[in-house]
Write a protein that holds these residues in place. Structure first.
Motif, PDB file in Angstrom:
ATOM      1  N   ASN A 273       0.489   1.312   0.464  1.00  0.00           N
ATOM      2  CA  ASN A 273      -0.853   0.829   0.773  1.00  0.00           C
ATOM      3  C   ASN A 273      -1.276  -0.275  -0.188  1.00  0.00           C
ATOM      4  OD1 ASN A 273      -0.998   2.826   2.727  1.00  0.00           O
ATOM      5  ND2 ASN A 273      -2.303   4.184   1.533  1.00  0.00           N
TER       6      ASN A 273
ATOM      7  N   GLU B   1      -9.917   4.407  -1.186  1.00  0.00           N
ATOM      8  CA  GLU B   1      -9.363   5.594  -0.533  1.00  0.00           C
ATOM      9  C   GLU B   1      -7.881   5.438  -0.189  1.00  0.00           C
ATOM     10  OE1 GLU B   1     -12.277   6.033   2.589  1.00  0.00           O
ATOM     11  OE2 GLU B   1     -13.335   7.596   1.455  1.00  0.00           O
ATOM     12  N   LEU B   2      -7.388   4.212  -0.198  1.00  0.00           N
ATOM     13  CA  LEU B   2      -5.963   3.993   0.010  1.00  0.00           C
ATOM     14  C   LEU B   2      -5.128   4.526  -1.152  1.00  0.00           C
ATOM     15  CD1 LEU B   2      -6.009   0.334   1.397  1.00  0.00           C
ATOM     16  CD2 LEU B   2      -5.814   2.462   2.712  1.00  0.00           C
ATOM     17  N   ASP B   3      -5.792   4.775  -2.284  1.00  0.00           N
ATOM     18  CA  ASP B   3      -5.100   5.255  -3.483  1.00  0.00           C
ATOM     19  C   ASP B   3      -4.908   6.773  -3.465  1.00  0.00           C
ATOM     20  OD1 ASP B   3      -4.035   4.771  -6.188  1.00  0.00           O
ATOM     21  OD2 ASP B   3      -5.798   5.857  -6.879  1.00  0.00           O
TER      22      ASP B   3
ATOM     23  N   GLU C  92       0.231   3.425  11.508  1.00  0.00           N
ATOM     24  CA  GLU C  92      -0.153   3.624  10.104  1.00  0.00           C
ATOM     25  C   GLU C  92      -0.359   2.281   9.416  1.00  0.00           C
ATOM     26  OE1 GLU C  92       1.306   6.595   6.527  1.00  0.00           O
ATOM     27  OE2 GLU C  92       2.850   5.545   7.688  1.00  0.00           O
TER      28      GLU C  92
ATOM     29  N   VAL D 280      -4.020   0.536   7.911  1.00  0.00           N
ATOM     30  CA  VAL D 280      -4.189   0.068   6.534  1.00  0.00           C
ATOM     31  C   VAL D 280      -4.545  -1.420   6.521  1.00  0.00           C
ATOM     32  CG1 VAL D 280      -3.029  -0.304   4.325  1.00  0.00           C
ATOM     33  CG2 VAL D 280      -2.699   1.847   5.562  1.00  0.00           C
TER      34      VAL D 280
ATOM     35  N   ASN E 147      -3.643   8.928  -1.330  1.00  0.00           N
ATOM     36  CA  ASN E 147      -2.846   9.060  -0.125  1.00  0.00           C
ATOM     37  C   ASN E 147      -1.379   9.098  -0.559  1.00  0.00           C
ATOM     38  OD1 ASN E 147      -1.175   7.696   2.136  1.00  0.00           O
ATOM     39  ND2 ASN E 147      -3.103   8.131   3.180  1.00  0.00           N
ATOM     40  N   SER E 148      -0.561   9.839   0.160  1.00  0.00           N
ATOM     41  CA  SER E 148       0.845   9.946  -0.231  1.00  0.00           C
ATOM     42  C   SER E 148       1.575   8.605  -0.153  1.00  0.00           C
ATOM     43  CB  SER E 148       1.559  10.969   0.661  1.00  0.00           C
ATOM     44  OG  SER E 148       1.521  10.568   2.019  1.00  0.00           O
ATOM     45  N   LYS E 149       1.035   7.674   0.630  1.00  0.00           N
ATOM     46  CA  LYS E 149       1.635   6.346   0.751  1.00  0.00           C
ATOM     47  C   LYS E 149       0.881   5.322  -0.108  1.00  0.00           C
ATOM     48  CE  LYS E 149       4.633   7.477   4.062  1.00  0.00           C
ATOM     49  NZ  LYS E 149       4.476   7.020   5.443  1.00  0.00           N
ATOM     50  N   LEU E 150       0.319   5.781  -1.227  1.00  0.00           N
ATOM     51  CA  LEU E 150      -0.490   4.882  -2.045  1.00  0.00           C
ATOM     52  C   LEU E 150       0.277   3.652  -2.505  1.00  0.00           C
ATOM     53  CD1 LEU E 150      -1.041   6.370  -5.644  1.00  0.00           C
ATOM     54  CD2 LEU E 150       0.779   7.112  -4.125  1.00  0.00           C
TER      55      LEU E 150
END
Length: 306
Positions: free
Chosen positions: A253, A243-245, A279, A283, A247-250
């Motif tokens: 992350n 799910e970290l992928d 944030e 993570v 995300n706009s911060k992939l």
């Protein structure tokens, strides 16, 4: 020729603290991918921070990767350009520098209509001998390549695969029903990967594989061998990480995860910045929890012996 199947990591670009290419760590990560048994390397995508790289940096990374893999797996480079002219040039440079194939997005910035999108892909396909995987991600890039559009595009023999990122799992079945094996399908959404594979997708363009290559390849190989329960068990453990992928911060992350597994650095290129504050803590907690419960993998590279 590219055999469009298996796990193909969308690799990150490694930078130093001085914002130069970190080729040593880049090679460390590629080596880990190859040892885990990935089936191809994809570079120059979102995770590769390609929009921030110079043309020279892209060429250096491609040449270094081609030399390193020495033909063991295909090396695919992404094309994300604003003009057809630039895309044709990028394809020619990729072919010259030893790329095995291309992954292509629709034109950037300008929201092309169906006819313009078809013409764009077709002109690039006609200009190169390299096989092409169309990256179909209407969620992020606002242009959908529909099945009717693929019907026209497949008149070009080197348009061979789709990175399926519509988020509609039933699209795998629609594609198979319409095109059978003429259009290979690689899932482009980490959180839908096993579901897509079980519905007939041929492969997985993966993100968290950058930090967890063995677990990613194990899921693919287990499901392919019919060991579905074993694949599901690993996938359930993996999901919070996957799910970290989405995300706009992939990029940030996944680079944090690469640091945790010893095959990456946290450095990103501005305007991206490393995660901070709450944030970052959230993570890191996901990554730490996953590492504390990391599953013991079967000998997935030799499943015939299990």
């Amino acid at each position: 020729m590219v055999n469009w199947q298996g796990v193909m990591p969308a690799v990150t670009t490694k930078f130093t603290a001085k914002d130069t290419l970190d080729l040593a760590m880049f090679k460390t990560n590629i080596r880990a991918q190859l040892e885990a048994g990935v089936h191809g390397i994809i570079m120059g995508g979102t995770l590769g921070e390609a929009s921030t790289l110079t043309d020279e940096e892209k060429q250096i990374l491609l040449k270094e990767t081609v030399d390193m893999v020495a033909g063991d797996v295909p090396v695919i480079i992404n094309i994300a350009e604003q003009t057809t002219k630039a895309a044709v040039k990028a394809a020619a440079v990729a072919e010259k520098n030893g790329a095995s194939g291309l992954m292509m997005l629709p034109p950037m910035r300008y929201k092309a209509d169906d006819y313009e999108t078809i013409t764009y892909f077709t002109e690039v396909a006609k200009s190169t001998a390299l096989p092409i995987m169309v990256y179909n991600n209407p969620v992020d890039y606002k242009v959908e390549v529909t099945l009717d559009m693929f019907e026209e595009l497949l008149s070009q023999p080197n348009i061979q695969a789709v990175k399926e990122s519509t988020r509609d799992i039933s699209n795998v079945t629609r594609i198979k029903n319409r095109f059978a094996d003429r259009l290979k399908i690689l899932c482009g959404v980490d959180t839908l990967a096993l579901e897509s594979l079980l519905m007939g997708a041929d492969g997985w363009v993966a993100g968290l594989v950058d930090a967890f290559p063995a677990e990613t390849v194990a899921i693919y190989e287990l499901q392919k061998a019919g060991k579905i329960k074993e694949a599901i068990n690993i996938y359930r453990w993996f999901l919070p990480l996957l799910e970290l992928d989405i995300n706009s911060k992939l990029v940030q992350n996944i680079k944090l995860a690469e640091v945790a597994t010893g095959i990456g650095t946290e450095y990103v290129r501005a305007p991206r910045l490393p995660l901070t504050g709450q944030e970052r803590k959230q993570v890191l907690q996901i990554i730490t929890t996953a590492l504390q419960n990391r599953p013991t993998l079967p000998n997935y590279q030799n499943l015939s012996t299990i």
